[in-house]
Structure formats: structure tokens, C-alpha cells
Design an enzyme around this catalytic site. Structure first.
Site, PDB file in Angstrom:
ATOM      1  N   THR A 251       0.855  -1.184   0.000  1.00  0.00           N
ATOM      2  CA  THR A 251       0.000   0.000   0.000  1.00  0.00           C
ATOM      3  C   THR A 251       0.892   1.236   0.000  1.00  0.00           C
ATOM      4  O   THR A 251       1.933   1.248   0.639  1.00  0.00           O
ATOM      5  CB  THR A 251      -0.878   0.002   1.263  1.00  0.00           C
TER       6      THR A 251
ATOM      7  N   ARG B 217     -14.278  -6.816  -0.791  1.00  0.00           N
ATOM      8  CA  ARG B 217     -13.611  -6.475   0.465  1.00  0.00           C
ATOM      9  C   ARG B 217     -13.003  -5.066   0.412  1.00  0.00           C
ATOM     10  O   ARG B 217     -12.311  -4.703  -0.541  1.00  0.00           O
ATOM     11  CB  ARG B 217     -12.517  -7.507   0.748  1.00  0.00           C
TER      12      ARG B 217
ATOM     13  N   GLY C 161     -10.514  -2.475   2.591  1.00  0.00           N
ATOM     14  CA  GLY C 161      -9.523  -2.443   3.671  1.00  0.00           C
ATOM     15  C   GLY C 161      -9.560  -1.125   4.426  1.00  0.00           C
ATOM     16  O   GLY C 161     -10.531  -0.376   4.336  1.00  0.00           O
ATOM     17  N   ASP C 162      -8.485  -0.834   5.158  1.00  0.00           N
ATOM     18  CA  ASP C 162      -8.481   0.361   5.985  1.00  0.00           C
ATOM     19  C   ASP C 162      -8.149   1.636   5.215  1.00  0.00           C
ATOM     20  O   ASP C 162      -8.515   2.727   5.652  1.00  0.00           O
ATOM     21  CB  ASP C 162      -7.480   0.210   7.138  1.00  0.00           C
TER      22      ASP C 162
ATOM     23  N   THR D 259      -0.330   1.383   6.459  1.00  0.00           N
ATOM     24  CA  THR D 259      -0.220   0.214   5.584  1.00  0.00           C
ATOM     25  C   THR D 259      -0.165  -1.025   6.463  1.00  0.00           C
ATOM     26  O   THR D 259       0.382  -0.992   7.559  1.00  0.00           O
ATOM     27  CB  THR D 259       1.037   0.300   4.692  1.00  0.00           C
ATOM     28  N   GLY D 260      -0.757  -2.110   5.988  1.00  0.00           N
ATOM     29  CA  GLY D 260      -0.712  -3.318   6.802  1.00  0.00           C
ATOM     30  C   GLY D 260      -1.962  -4.148   6.648  1.00  0.00           C
ATOM     31  O   GLY D 260      -2.698  -4.002   5.664  1.00  0.00           O
TER      32      GLY D 260
ATOM     33  N   GLY E   4      -5.329  -4.656   6.895  1.00  0.00           N
ATOM     34  CA  GLY E   4      -6.384  -3.655   7.022  1.00  0.00           C
ATOM     35  C   GLY E   4      -7.446  -3.945   8.059  1.00  0.00           C
ATOM     36  O   GLY E   4      -7.929  -3.036   8.739  1.00  0.00           O
TER      37      GLY E   4
END
Lengths: 293, 293
Positions: free
Chosen positions: A159, A187, A189-190, A210-211, A213
């Protein structure tokens, strides 16, 4: 163990990060806004096939690329976000258009693409988003029947994001991603979730995450950094360490974030093996890094 | 001025709220979980044509019903959310399925509907969601070329939500909505955004919001209540008042929220003319209200 990445790949990553840094920093140095700077930096990274955003976005379960992005500005707390958009060359540009030209904050899917077309946002054909590495990752994920974080082998998230402080004291944050390889069911994510993956408020800080989510959403990670500063009086670094190392890490929330406050001191922190990153202060030379110090 | 609502309509609202309260409270009284209780209460409200969720969801610009919902549980901070789903009878049930049967938190659009079909979530045909009042609101919004909050004339928001504390000390929150009348571009409001419209953590509180979603997203309203408690030591009521009256109201963020902490004291607060609401403590009789005290 620093896994998988070859020296020439490492060099390519450093170069791409440096290019993105420069594109943002040149804007700031010329007196431009932090919004222009973070969008320019993220566009650079979206245009590179190396990162999981824009051109290099991972494949979904049905072989497409569904991208999420968000941008937020610190003085007005204006924000724009898009989720699950396909074919958009620079999702961050679309997120900015949502912020500037709609009465909404968050648009998704075909509706967001319609908005993009109405606002002359550039689209690219499917093959623009094809990269061999992502295709192979997808095929492997398909064979194993798993959904996976983009990084898997190399333990560094793909990301992209940027934060900046401009000469007027205004901060901004931008984030863009292709999400998880082999993802399905629409889906999200964050990254496009304001407060989770992206946040900016001049009273505290600008943050881009980033990671993994799902953990960042359930931790409201980016806004938590801001709350720890505003309500507990922590410094930006203390707040970032609390969230990434003491809240996310113990529960398995792998990832990291970049952040800046109004004093312009950048914090880049992660609990994974590495995080592709770069920073530049004025005065100062551009810095890029991949692994922990 | 208490606008528009006729006495018989008022009665119908009180009755619907009471029915929803009872369905949740019966579960709690029998030793059931707060998760079961909030989902049951929200399902009741989704099944009523009176509220802007499920059956009574507002019309989008293209004459459909795109619904958002989220649920969160306080002990695990597990969460599930869906956005822009069409034809799903009870979006809150789908949000719960996402929480319990997927590795994700947030699904949207056609993908979320596919997930619903794979998990035997009930769908209804288009005409199930037809209500004359919402249709007329949509036609009027179309004529005027505006996107509007569901309440407009009657100044009370139609998004539904529930919070509860169970006998084990676990709290939960659930929110469901049809969003804004005449909305387009796949607009997502605050309801399914964890931290904005929905939040639950046993350390602090469970919160479900209703109102002008864009403001609630940019305020991370629900999680802000929790942070004010955890980091500033405020009581639930102080935190709710700070967010709804002192943060949202001054910037035009019309709306309100319901919340409960682990002591079981409910807070129901709004900065609009009214908010359809109900509460019941044990022991105690069910209470329902529409306007301010």
C-alpha cells in the site's frame, strides 16, 4: 533474515521512492500545498508497477484490480475516499475529486467510477494493470485457496501513502492500495476508511497506514494516533509507537504508518520486517529505506 | 415547532420502537448476548416500513435501495460491516455474517451480495422495499435535483441502531441504514464505517450514530466518544455531549447517537429536533421518545 528481495530490486524501490519524494518535495519547496504534494507523491507510486496501488495493484479473485484510496486535509478536515474502483489510473486523484467536487466523503464501486467519468478522471484498460509479479502471486494464492496480504514473501507492505506539511502550516495525508491478493466479495480495507488508514487534522497530525487492514479498521489506527496526542498529550512519536507497537502488534495487526505533525518532524514506524519508505525535511537530503534500522 | 408528524404516525413510531426494545430486552433478560439483542432489535426496525433501513430504506437516484450496516462486539472488538447492498432483507444480519464467517470486516456492493447468497442470507424482491412515503420523498428530491437526508421534513433521522449490555458484562452496537434519498455514485455514509457510525469496546462504550454521515465520518464520531472516555477520563455522558453538542453541532453535523457503557447507563443524545429512540434498563419499564425533553 532479509528475505527475497534482490539487490537490483532494492535499487529500483529506492529509486521509485526517491522519485515520489522529489515530486512532492518540489511542490512544497515552491510554496505549494501539502494536498498537492501528497497527491503528487502518491500518483508517482501509483504509476510505478512496484507498489500495490494503481498500475501495480494486486489481482482480485476474479482477476481484476479493485482499488481503494483516500485523502484528507488538516485545516478543514475535508476528506475524500473511494473503494473498490476498477480501471481508474490514479485512484488518489479520484479520491481528491470526491473531496473537492462532491457533497460526499466516501464513494464505492460502479457509482464511484461513474463519478470519475463525470469528472474526467483517466481510466486505463485492463492490461495497464498487469504485472508479472502480481499475476504470479495471484496464481499461487488461487492454487492455495487463500486471500493474502500483498507482501507475503517479502514482508513489506505494498500500500502506498504520503503525508506532508506545507509552508502555511497545513498538513495532509493520502493513501492508495490494491488491497489483498485474491480478495473477493468486494472487500474494503483500511486505506479508504477515514480514521483507520488515513487521517489529517492540523491540531494533531497527518497519518497514512499500511498493513493488515482488518486490524487497522478495528483499531481506528490513524485517528487513535491523533487522539493519543490531543487527549493524552503524547508526542507524535509516542502516539505512533503506542498504536503500532503496543496496540496493533500484540493482537497480530501487522503493518506500519507514516505520520507528520505541524512541526514537520516525520515518524515512520512499522512492526513488520520492513516498510518501503522515504522522508525529506527542509533543509535536508532525501532519505529512503526498506528494513528496520 | 414539532413539524409534520401526525398523532397516529407518532403512535406507530412509539409502537415500533417498543417492539424492537422488547425483542432485544427479552433476549438479554433470558441471559442472551448483547450481540443477539442488538441484532434482534435492529432487525425489528429493518422490518418496519417506518424507518430508513431494510424495508423502509430510501430510494437512490436510480430508484433502488442501497443499504449499509455494521455490528461490533465489545469484548473482542470483532466487527462486520456491509455497504451499498441491494435486495438484502436484513443488512444487519449480513454484517453479522461478515463478522462471524469471513476473514474480513468490510464488504461492499455486488461482492457483499455474493457473500450473502453463499451464507443463506434472505433476499427480497424490489417491491418489498417500496413505501409510498419514501417514493414521494425521492420524487420530490428528483424534481429539485438534490440529495437529501432521509428526515428532511420531520427533522428526525431514520437510520436505525441499537446498543446493549448483557449479563456477562459484554456490550455491542449495531447500525443499519438506507442512507440519503436520491443518493448516487455509490455513496457510503458513516453507519458501516467502524469508528464513525458504529463502535463497541468493553473498555469504554458501545455507540450507534444517526445523522448527516459525512460529518460523522470526518469526526470519527463513535470512536471519539470512546477516546474521550479512555484518554480524557470523561463519563459516557460527558463524552457523548462533547461529540454531539460541542464538536458536531458547531460545524453543521446534524444528528445524534445512542450509547451504553459497561455500567449499563444508556445515553441518547441529538442536536436535531428529535430522534426516534427507546431504552430499557433492568429493572424498569420500556421508554420511547421522539422529541427533546
Amino acid at each position: 533474515m532479509k528475505s527475497v528481495i534482490l539487490p537490483e530490486q532494492e535499487k529500483a524501490y529506492h529509486l521509485a521512492l526517491k522519485t515520489a519524494l522529489e515530486s512532492g518535495f518540489n511542490i512544497l519547496q515552491a510554496g505549494g500545498t501539502s494536498l498537492d504534494a501528497v497527491v503528487a507523491a502518491v500518483e508517482c507510486l501509483e504509476d510505478s508497477p512496484l507498489f500495490n496501488a494503481g498500475r501495480g495493484a494486486v489481482f482480485t479473485n476474479d482477476g481484476k484490480h479493485e482499488m481503494d484510496a483516500a485523502v484528507m486535509v488538516g485545516n478543514s478536515r475535508a476528506a475524500g475516499a473511494v473503494a473498490s474502483v476498477t480501471g481508474v489510473r490514479n485512484p488518489i486523484r479520484l479520491a481528491r475529486a470526491v473531496m473537492e467536487h462532491s457533497e460526499h466523503v466516501f464513494l464505492a464501486g460502479a457509482g464511484a467510477e461513474q463519478f470519475a467519468r463525470n469528472h474526467a478522471i483517466a481510466f486505463e484498460p485492463e492490461d495497464y494493470f498487469f504485472t508479472r509479479q502480481r499475476y504470479d502471486q495471484w496464481q499461487e494464492a488461487m492454487r492455495e485457496g487463500v486471500v493474502q496480504l500483498d507482501h507475503r514473501d517479502d514482508k513489506k507492505f505494498g500500500t502506498v501513502g504520503a503525508v506532508a506539511l506545507d509552508t502555511t502550516g497545513n498538513i495532509a495525508a493520502a493513501t492508495s492500495t490494491g488491497g489483498m491478493t485474491n480478495k473477493r466479495y468486494g472487500r474494503i480495507g483500511d486505506s479508504p476508511v477515514i480514521g483507520a488508514g488515513t487521517w489529517a487534522d492540523n491540531a494533531t497530525c497527518a497519518v497514512s497506514c499500511t498493513g493488515h487492514g482488518e486490524y487497522f479498521i478495528r483499531a481506528v489506527a490513524a485517528y487513535d494516533v491523533a487522539c493519543l496526542m490531543e487527549y493524552k498529550g503524547m508526542t507524535l512519536r509516542q502516539a505512533c509507537e503506542t498504536v503500532v507497537m503496543h496496540k496493533l502488534k500484540p493482537v497480530g495487526g501487522e503493518g506500519g504508518l507514516i505520520a507528520v505533525d505541524r512541526h514537520g518532524i516525520p515518524v515512520l514506524i512499522f512492526n513488520s520486517e520492513g516498510m518501503y519508505r522515504g522522508w525529506q525535511t527542509s533543509p535536508g537530503a532525501p532519505n529512503t529505506a526498506i528494513y528496520g534500522d
